[in-house]
Design a protein around this motif. Structure first.
Motif, PDB file in Angstrom:
ATOM      1  N   ALA A  94      58.596   5.853  22.945  1.00  0.00           N
ATOM      2  CA  ALA A  94      59.009   4.545  23.453  1.00  0.00           C
ATOM      3  C   ALA A  94      59.925   4.665  24.669  1.00  0.00           C
ATOM      4  O   ALA A  94      60.426   3.668  25.182  1.00  0.00           O
ATOM      5  CB  ALA A  94      59.712   3.750  22.348  1.00  0.00           C
ATOM      6  N   GLY A  95      60.181   5.899  25.118  1.00  0.00           N
ATOM      7  CA  GLY A  95      61.042   6.121  26.271  1.00  0.00           C
ATOM      8  C   GLY A  95      62.516   6.104  25.949  1.00  0.00           C
ATOM      9  O   GLY A  95      63.352   6.025  26.858  1.00  0.00           O
ATOM     10  N   LEU A  96      62.871   6.211  24.666  1.00  0.00           N
ATOM     11  CA  LEU A  96      64.272   6.199  24.251  1.00  0.00           C
ATOM     12  C   LEU A  96      64.832   7.612  24.192  1.00  0.00           C
ATOM     13  O   LEU A  96      64.137   8.547  23.772  1.00  0.00           O
ATOM     14  CB  LEU A  96      64.409   5.529  22.886  1.00  0.00           C
ATOM     15  N   PRO A  97      66.086   7.797  24.590  1.00  0.00           N
ATOM     16  CA  PRO A  97      66.676   9.141  24.606  1.00  0.00           C
ATOM     17  C   PRO A  97      66.795   9.743  23.210  1.00  0.00           C
ATOM     18  O   PRO A  97      66.989   9.042  22.213  1.00  0.00           O
ATOM     19  CB  PRO A  97      68.072   8.912  25.206  1.00  0.00           C
ATOM     20  N   ILE A  98      66.705  11.077  23.176  1.00  0.00           N
ATOM     21  CA  ILE A  98      66.904  11.869  21.955  1.00  0.00           C
ATOM     22  C   ILE A  98      68.071  12.812  22.210  1.00  0.00           C
ATOM     23  O   ILE A  98      68.175  13.408  23.287  1.00  0.00           O
ATOM     24  CB  ILE A  98      65.646  12.677  21.592  1.00  0.00           C
ATOM     25  N   GLY A  99      68.949  12.962  21.209  1.00  0.00           N
ATOM     26  CA  GLY A  99      70.088  13.864  21.339  1.00  0.00           C
ATOM     27  C   GLY A  99      70.037  15.004  20.335  1.00  0.00           C
ATOM     28  O   GLY A  99      69.533  14.844  19.219  1.00  0.00           O
ATOM     29  N   ALA A 100      70.532  16.158  20.748  1.00  0.00           N
ATOM     30  CA  ALA A 100      70.698  17.314  19.863  1.00  0.00           C
ATOM     31  C   ALA A 100      72.181  17.579  19.703  1.00  0.00           C
ATOM     32  O   ALA A 100      72.976  17.328  20.621  1.00  0.00           O
ATOM     33  CB  ALA A 100      70.004  18.542  20.434  1.00  0.00           C
ATOM     34  N   GLN A 101      72.564  18.097  18.534  1.00  0.00           N
ATOM     35  CA  GLN A 101      73.976  18.370  18.257  1.00  0.00           C
ATOM     36  C   GLN A 101      74.209  19.875  18.121  1.00  0.00           C
ATOM     37  O   GLN A 101      73.521  20.557  17.358  1.00  0.00           O
ATOM     38  CB  GLN A 101      74.390  17.682  16.960  1.00  0.00           C
TER      39      GLN A 101
END
Length: 482
Positions: free
Chosen positions: A436-443
């Motif tokens: 959907a073009g939404l950002p993904i974050g990694a921790q």
């Protein structure tokens, strides 16, 4: 020249030092961007009119802002709650003092979940914050205004607070970088408390380098905060070499199982591959205590909140109910009318677990499990230098979804709350986009006082990728150009 709002904080700071940009031009750029975006994302509660600033520090003259639970002298500090009204503190938080001395220019106070209680920044008395990538989505919480403002280019960095992921999760949802430092390395003096044993302030910015530069300013022992740690501080930015050869990365299998969106799993694992290509080693391991982190966190956090929020009674400061019969009635009506539903829910839960007959069964047991969680992480760090996990099980939810299902909202914190329970540092970095073009974050998670290790690992990843350089205005945000 690149549009100023697309620069990182350090890039703008360097341009200011060279004279390529004047402090007045930087401040004007921030004001223009706030005027263009505030009507859409509602990131600010208060916009101030500061004077341009200059100085010798790397961030001197760079416009920034504070989450609205951080005390700023003579500037409204509301915690996004009706009960504080137009309260203006008579003093500055330690982080505010330090950043001012370093030449920071604060342009206002940022919207948030009321008293930092929430994971979407929708519980604010001043209305919900909206995600700049898609205005129909939540920006995460409780530091949603901070993440949205940085993502939209309204400020170059912001200071938020993190009690159970409130910096890292909105940073992930908004495609920016957010750092929760080791507990005690940043003074909590001037932070309006939610859960004192878990709260920690930290930066939200474009890059790991920006976060390191901010932390170099705000970390340090503070005699006004008995929980702050003595030690050698500074040098985080200068230690960012990007060299991760020999770095041992652990992947907790319990963080990649059922409930995690497949696109997030793929994006987070790609971080491991990038770091592996730069010389790190990667290994999967088991961390079974993950099963207990959410109930443990909410018992402890709500118990501390029920105590901390007892000071808001309509007598000392803030808003007061008008029609009351006696002091008890004043307390009851002020709190009933002044607190929102999520804050009331957590105060009631906290009072319950601390009550006679339930203290041992819930609160004392939660403290025991907290110790076990810390022990499990300590054990993991005997074998690994850094742990890599998702930040949240999904990307940014639609506005209204989480408020209709509070339990689902609480469970969204599963990957972030263990760090607050164990006092560990963690950083959220952009690592991709979903369909959907939404950002993904990694921790990235480090051992206590291992802030520099995870910052360097994050920096190494950002040297190889450009996710942190993406801006929502390069795509359609909620159906219109920002």
């Amino acid at each position: 020249m690149t549009e100023l709002y697309k620069m990182t904080a350090l890039e703008l700071g360097a341009a200011l030092k060279k004279g390529a940009v004047s402090p007045a031009e930087a401040l004007t750029a921030a004001k223009e961007r706030i005027a263009a975006c505030q009507g859409d994302n509602n990131a600010f509660i208060t916009v101030t009119e500061p004077q341009p600033n200059s100085g010798d520090s790397l961030l001197a003259g760079v416009p920034m802002a504070y989450k609205d639970n951080i005390c700023t002298r003579a500037v409204k500090t509301s915690c996004a709650s009706k009960i504080l009204g137009d309260f203006s503190p008579c003093y500055d938080a330690t982080v505010v003092e330090k950043l001012r001395e370093a030449g920071a220019v604060s342009v206002g106070k940022l919207n948030m979940d009321e008293f930092a209680m929430g994971s979407t920044s929708e519980t604010s008395f001043y209305g919900p914050v909206k995600n700049p990538w898609d205005l129909t989505r939540a920006p995460g919480g409780s530091s949603g205004g901070a993440a949205a403002a940085v993502a939209a280019g309204e400020v170059w960095y912001a200071i938020g607070s993190d009690t159970g992921g409130s910096i890292r999760q909105p940073a992930a949802y908004c495609g920016v970088t957010g750092m929760k430092p080791t507990y005690g390395t940043v003074s909590r003096y001037g932070l309006i408390a939610y859960a004192s044993s878990l709260d920690q302030m930290g930066p939200i910015a474009r890059s790991a380098a920006d976060c390191a530069a901010v932390l170099d300013v705000i970390q340090g022992k503070d005699p006004r905060d008995g929980t702050s740690l003595a030690g050698a501080y500074g040098g985080l930015l200068s230690s960012l070499t990007g060299d991760v050869r020999g770095l041992r990365i652990g992947l907790p299998a319990d963080c990649f199982g059922e409930g995690l969106d497949s696109e997030i799993r793929k994006a987070v694992l790609s971080v491991a591959q990038v770091l592996k290509s730069r010389g790190a080693t990667v290994e999967e391991f088991s961390l079974p205590v993950m099963e207990y982190v959410v109930p443990t966190y909410y018992i402890i956090a709500c118990a501390e909140a029920s105590s901390n929020l007892s000071r808001f009674d309509g007598v000392k400061y803030g808003w007061r109910a008008e029609d009351y019969e006696d002091l008890t009635d004043l307390y009851n009506k002020t709190r009933t009318e002044g607190f929102g539903s999520e804050v009331k829910r957590r105060i009631l839960l906290g009072a319950f677990v601390l009550s006679t007959g339930y203290y041992d069964a819930y609160y004392k047991k939660a403290l025991q499990v907290k110790a076990l969680i810390k022990r499990a992480y300590d054990e993991a760090f005997r074998k690994y230098d850094v742990l890599l996990t998702p930040v949240a099980p999904t990307t940014a939810p639609r506005l209204g979804e989480s408020l209709s299902d509070p339990l689902k909202m609480y469970l969204s914190d599963i990957y972030t709350v263990p760090l607050n329970l164990a006092g560990l540092p963690g950083i959220s970095i952009p690592c991709g986009f979903d369909s959907a073009g939404l950002p993904i974050g990694a921790q990235l998670v480090g051992p206590a006082l291992g802030d520099g290790v995870i910052l360097n690992a994050a920096h190494a990843f950002q040297l190889e990728t450009a996710y942190h350089q993406a801006h929502p205005d390069t795509q359609r945000a909620g159906g219109r150009e920002v």
